[in-house]
Motif scaffolding. Structure first.
Motif, PDB file in Angstrom:
ATOM      1  N   LEU A  38       1.384  -1.611  -0.093  1.00 18.63           N
ATOM      2  CA  LEU A  38      -0.067  -0.376  -0.404  1.00 18.63           C
ATOM      3  C   LEU A  38       1.150   1.399   0.032  1.00 18.63           C
ATOM      4  CD1 LEU A  38      -2.768  -1.431   2.184  1.00 18.63           C
ATOM      5  CD2 LEU A  38      -2.456  -0.882   0.115  1.00 18.63           C
ATOM      6  N   ALA A  39       1.672   1.248   0.741  1.00 18.82           N
ATOM      7  CA  ALA A  39       3.343   2.582   0.696  1.00 18.82           C
ATOM      8  C   ALA A  39       3.548   2.572  -0.903  1.00 18.82           C
ATOM      9  CB  ALA A  39       3.841   2.349   1.693  1.00 18.82           C
ATOM     10  N   THR A  40       3.560   1.270  -1.543  1.00 23.02           N
ATOM     11  CA  THR A  40       3.971   1.710  -3.147  1.00 23.02           C
ATOM     12  C   THR A  40       2.721   2.117  -3.805  1.00 23.02           C
ATOM     13  OG1 THR A  40       5.817  -0.323  -2.340  1.00 23.02           O
ATOM     14  CG2 THR A  40       5.016   0.874  -4.846  1.00 23.02           C
ATOM     15  N   LEU A  41       2.150   1.881  -3.625  1.00 23.23           N
ATOM     16  CA  LEU A  41       1.226   2.283  -3.920  1.00 23.23           C
ATOM     17  C   LEU A  41       0.275   4.226  -3.946  1.00 23.23           C
ATOM     18  CD1 LEU A  41      -1.473  -0.510  -4.561  1.00 23.23           C
ATOM     19  CD2 LEU A  41      -0.456   0.372  -6.544  1.00 23.23           C
ATOM     20  N   PHE A  42       0.576   4.392  -2.484  1.00 21.02           N
ATOM     21  CA  PHE A  42       0.408   5.595  -2.318  1.00 21.02           C
ATOM     22  C   PHE A  42       1.292   6.802  -1.643  1.00 21.02           C
ATOM     23  CE2 PHE A  42      -4.018   3.409  -1.520  1.00 21.02           C
ATOM     24  CZ  PHE A  42      -4.495   4.366  -1.750  1.00 21.02           C
ATOM     25  N   THR A  43       2.711   6.265  -2.322  1.00 19.95           N
ATOM     26  CA  THR A  43       3.859   7.273  -1.854  1.00 19.95           C
ATOM     27  C   THR A  43       5.133   7.231  -2.509  1.00 19.95           C
ATOM     28  OG1 THR A  43       4.530   6.162   0.330  1.00 19.95           O
ATOM     29  CG2 THR A  43       3.463   7.566   0.757  1.00 19.95           C
ATOM     30  N   GLU A  44       5.090   5.758  -2.497  1.00 16.35           N
ATOM     31  CA  GLU A  44       6.880   5.208  -3.097  1.00 16.35           C
ATOM     32  C   GLU A  44       7.038   5.534  -5.023  1.00 16.35           C
ATOM     33  OE1 GLU A  44       8.002   1.827  -1.095  1.00 16.35           O
ATOM     34  OE2 GLU A  44       7.723   3.341   0.627  1.00 16.35           O
ATOM     35  N   ALA A  45       6.063   4.965  -5.338  1.00 13.23           N
ATOM     36  CA  ALA A  45       6.056   4.583  -6.920  1.00 13.23           C
ATOM     37  C   ALA A  45       4.172   5.626  -7.581  1.00 13.23           C
ATOM     38  CB  ALA A  45       5.773   3.395  -6.687  1.00 13.23           C
ATOM     39  N   CYS A  46       3.799   5.659  -6.515  1.00 12.11           N
ATOM     40  CA  CYS A  46       2.565   6.303  -7.319  1.00 12.11           C
ATOM     41  C   CYS A  46       1.132   7.257  -6.664  1.00 12.11           C
ATOM     42  CB  CYS A  46       1.908   4.746  -8.080  1.00 12.11           C
ATOM     43  SG  CYS A  46       0.462   5.012  -8.754  1.00 12.11           S
ATOM     44  N   ASP A  47       1.183   7.380  -7.534  1.00 12.61           N
ATOM     45  CA  ASP A  47       0.495   7.910  -5.955  1.00 12.61           C
ATOM     46  C   ASP A  47      -1.721   7.300  -6.838  1.00 12.61           C
ATOM     47  OD1 ASP A  47      -1.924   9.623  -4.050  1.00 12.61           O
ATOM     48  OD2 ASP A  47      -1.768  11.970  -4.980  1.00 12.61           O
ATOM     49  N   ALA A  48      -2.137   6.344  -5.722  1.00 10.71           N
ATOM     50  CA  ALA A  48      -2.974   6.012  -6.695  1.00 10.71           C
ATOM     51  C   ALA A  48      -4.282   6.965  -6.518  1.00 10.71           C
ATOM     52  CB  ALA A  48      -3.899   3.965  -5.590  1.00 10.71           C
ATOM     53  N   ASP A  49      -4.275   7.996  -5.678  1.00 12.76           N
ATOM     54  CA  ASP A  49      -5.413   8.634  -4.928  1.00 12.76           C
ATOM     55  C   ASP A  49      -5.160  10.205  -6.597  1.00 12.76           C
ATOM     56  OD1 ASP A  49      -6.997   7.543  -2.861  1.00 12.76           O
ATOM     57  OD2 ASP A  49      -5.344   8.592  -2.029  1.00 12.76           O
ATOM     58  N   ASP A  50      -4.417  10.042  -7.085  1.00 12.41           N
ATOM     59  CA  ASP A  50      -4.231  10.759  -8.243  1.00 12.41           C
ATOM     60  C   ASP A  50      -3.028  10.270  -9.298  1.00 12.41           C
ATOM     61  OD1 ASP A  50      -4.398  12.966 -10.099  1.00 12.41           O
ATOM     62  OD2 ASP A  50      -3.694  14.360  -8.935  1.00 12.41           O
ATOM     63  N   PRO A  51      -3.482   9.266  -9.674  1.00  9.79           N
ATOM     64  CA  PRO A  51      -2.441   8.855 -10.933  1.00  9.79           C
ATOM     65  C   PRO A  51      -1.611   9.187 -11.654  1.00  9.79           C
ATOM     66  CG  PRO A  51      -4.376   7.827 -10.465  1.00  9.79           C
ATOM     67  CD  PRO A  51      -4.609   8.595  -9.650  1.00  9.79           C
ATOM     68  N   THR A  61       0.144   5.186 -19.094  1.00  5.94           N
ATOM     69  CA  THR A  61      -0.945   5.048 -20.658  1.00  5.94           C
ATOM     70  C   THR A  61      -2.005   5.572 -19.540  1.00  5.94           C
ATOM     71  OG1 THR A  61      -2.011   2.487 -20.081  1.00  5.94           O
ATOM     72  CG2 THR A  61      -0.301   2.763 -21.905  1.00  5.94           C
ATOM     73  N   GLY A  62      -3.486   6.267 -20.128  1.00  5.87           N
ATOM     74  CA  GLY A  62      -4.251   6.685 -19.279  1.00  5.87           C
ATOM     75  C   GLY A  62      -5.003   5.329 -18.613  1.00  5.87           C
ATOM     76  N   GLU A  63      -4.909   4.410 -19.474  1.00 10.43           N
ATOM     77  CA  GLU A  63      -5.589   3.174 -19.024  1.00 10.43           C
ATOM     78  C   GLU A  63      -4.886   2.911 -17.258  1.00 10.43           C
ATOM     79  OE1 GLU A  63      -6.643  -1.321 -19.720  1.00 10.43           O
ATOM     80  OE2 GLU A  63      -4.596  -1.032 -20.499  1.00 10.43           O
ATOM     81  N   GLU A  64      -3.896   2.330 -17.957  1.00 11.48           N
ATOM     82  CA  GLU A  64      -2.867   2.399 -16.600  1.00 11.48           C
ATOM     83  C   GLU A  64      -3.474   2.987 -15.020  1.00 11.48           C
ATOM     84  OE1 GLU A  64       0.936   0.269 -17.980  1.00 11.48           O
ATOM     85  OE2 GLU A  64       1.566   1.789 -17.152  1.00 11.48           O
ATOM     86  N   ALA A  65      -3.356   4.483 -15.269  1.00  9.00           N
ATOM     87  CA  ALA A  65      -3.389   5.685 -14.489  1.00  9.00           C
ATOM     88  C   ALA A  65      -5.552   5.166 -14.343  1.00  9.00           C
ATOM     89  CB  ALA A  65      -3.536   7.114 -15.396  1.00  9.00           C
ATOM     90  N   ALA A  66      -6.162   4.755 -15.006  1.00  8.32           N
ATOM     91  CA  ALA A  66      -7.419   4.806 -14.886  1.00  8.32           C
ATOM     92  C   ALA A  66      -7.832   3.244 -13.542  1.00  8.32           C
ATOM     93  CB  ALA A  66      -8.448   5.041 -16.425  1.00  8.32           C
ATOM     94  N   LEU A  67      -7.007   2.344 -14.077  1.00  6.64           N
ATOM     95  CA  LEU A  67      -7.135   1.653 -13.134  1.00  6.64           C
ATOM     96  C   LEU A  67      -6.286   1.359 -11.790  1.00  6.64           C
ATOM     97  CD1 LEU A  67      -6.243  -1.553 -16.245  1.00  6.64           C
ATOM     98  CD2 LEU A  67      -8.400  -0.877 -14.927  1.00  6.64           C
ATOM     99  N   THR A  68      -5.284   2.223 -12.073  1.00  9.32           N
ATOM    100  CA  THR A  68      -4.851   2.817 -10.584  1.00  9.32           C
ATOM    101  C   THR A  68      -6.078   3.496  -9.788  1.00  9.32           C
ATOM    102  OG1 THR A  68      -2.428   2.056 -11.784  1.00  9.32           O
ATOM    103  CG2 THR A  68      -2.426   3.850  -9.394  1.00  9.32           C
ATOM    104  N   ALA A  69      -6.593   3.889 -10.444  1.00  8.84           N
ATOM    105  CA  ALA A  69      -8.018   4.805  -9.943  1.00  8.84           C
ATOM    106  C   ALA A  69      -8.440   4.201  -8.736  1.00  8.84           C
ATOM    107  CB  ALA A  69      -8.300   6.164 -11.059  1.00  8.84           C
ATOM    108  N   ASP A  70      -8.708   2.976  -9.958  1.00 12.96           N
ATOM    109  CA  ASP A  70      -9.822   2.253  -9.406  1.00 12.96           C
ATOM    110  C   ASP A  70      -9.271   1.201  -8.242  1.00 12.96           C
ATOM    111  OD1 ASP A  70     -11.285   2.466 -11.959  1.00 12.96           O
ATOM    112  OD2 ASP A  70     -11.405   0.929 -13.011  1.00 12.96           O
ATOM    113  N   LEU A  71      -8.119   0.902  -8.382  1.00 11.08           N
ATOM    114  CA  LEU A  71      -7.524   0.313  -7.759  1.00 11.08           C
ATOM    115  C   LEU A  71      -7.553   1.169  -6.016  1.00 11.08           C
ATOM    116  CD1 LEU A  71      -6.315  -2.256  -5.915  1.00 11.08           C
ATOM    117  CD2 LEU A  71      -3.893  -1.662  -7.234  1.00 11.08           C
ATOM    118  N   GLY A  72      -7.217   2.297  -6.548  1.00 10.59           N
ATOM    119  CA  GLY A  72      -6.990   3.398  -5.340  1.00 10.59           C
ATOM    120  C   GLY A  72      -8.134   3.638  -4.480  1.00 10.59           C
ATOM    121  N   ALA A  73      -9.336   3.808  -4.857  1.00 10.33           N
ATOM    122  CA  ALA A  73     -10.769   3.631  -4.649  1.00 10.33           C
ATOM    123  C   ALA A  73     -10.773   2.252  -3.894  1.00 10.33           C
ATOM    124  CB  ALA A  73     -11.892   3.875  -5.981  1.00 10.33           C
ATOM    125  N   ALA A  74     -11.156   0.766  -4.644  1.00  7.69           N
ATOM    126  CA  ALA A  74     -10.788   0.059  -3.410  1.00  7.69           C
ATOM    127  C   ALA A  74     -10.177  -0.023  -2.244  1.00  7.69           C
ATOM    128  CB  ALA A  74     -10.453  -1.368  -4.863  1.00  7.69           C
TER     129      ALA A  74
END
Length: 119
Positions: A38-51, A61-74
């Motif tokens: 979770l730290a990787t997804l929200f601080t180190e390598a990405c921001d799943a709240d705003d990818p 890609t934009g698809e990856e950003a959208a799917l990252t946002a979906d994971l962040g929401a989950a």
């Protein structure tokens, strides 16, 4: 696919590993600790709240950003089901955990496919 990255390949590697770990229920046993993932997804390598700003850095890609946002929401939904100081088992026992693994699996598929097809 237009390849826009990754500008930070070491962080891309961390991101892919974290997402694969979240997507693999078979690896989620008593020793599984989601906190570093979770730290990787929200601080180190990405921001799943705003990818979106991570496209070209760790996301391709934009698809990856959208799917990252979906994971962040989950993951945000998951957090609402956890006690104040959750143990790893609390994550896995949450009724919101299956949505996390499903969202992570969708993102993992896109990350791996895009890395495979990158030029």
């Amino acid at each position: 696919m237009t390849d826009r990255g990754p500008g930070l390949p070491a962080l891309r590697h961390q991101l892919v590993a974290a997402v694969l770990g979240l997507a693999a229920p078979g690896l989620q046993d008593d020793a599984f600790d989601p906190a570093p993932l979770l730290a990787t997804l929200f601080t180190e390598a990405c921001d799943a709240d705003d990818p979106v700003p991570w496209i070209g850095r760790t996301l391709r890609t934009g698809e990856e950003a959208a799917l990252t946002a979906d994971l962040g929401a989950a993951l945000r939904t998951l957090r609402t089901t956890l006690p104040p100081d959750p143990r790893p088992a609390d994550h896995l026992a949450s009724p919101a955990w299956p949505a996390v693994t499903t969202a992570a699996a969708r993102l993992a598929r896109a990350l791996v496919a895009n890395d495979h097809h990158a030029r």
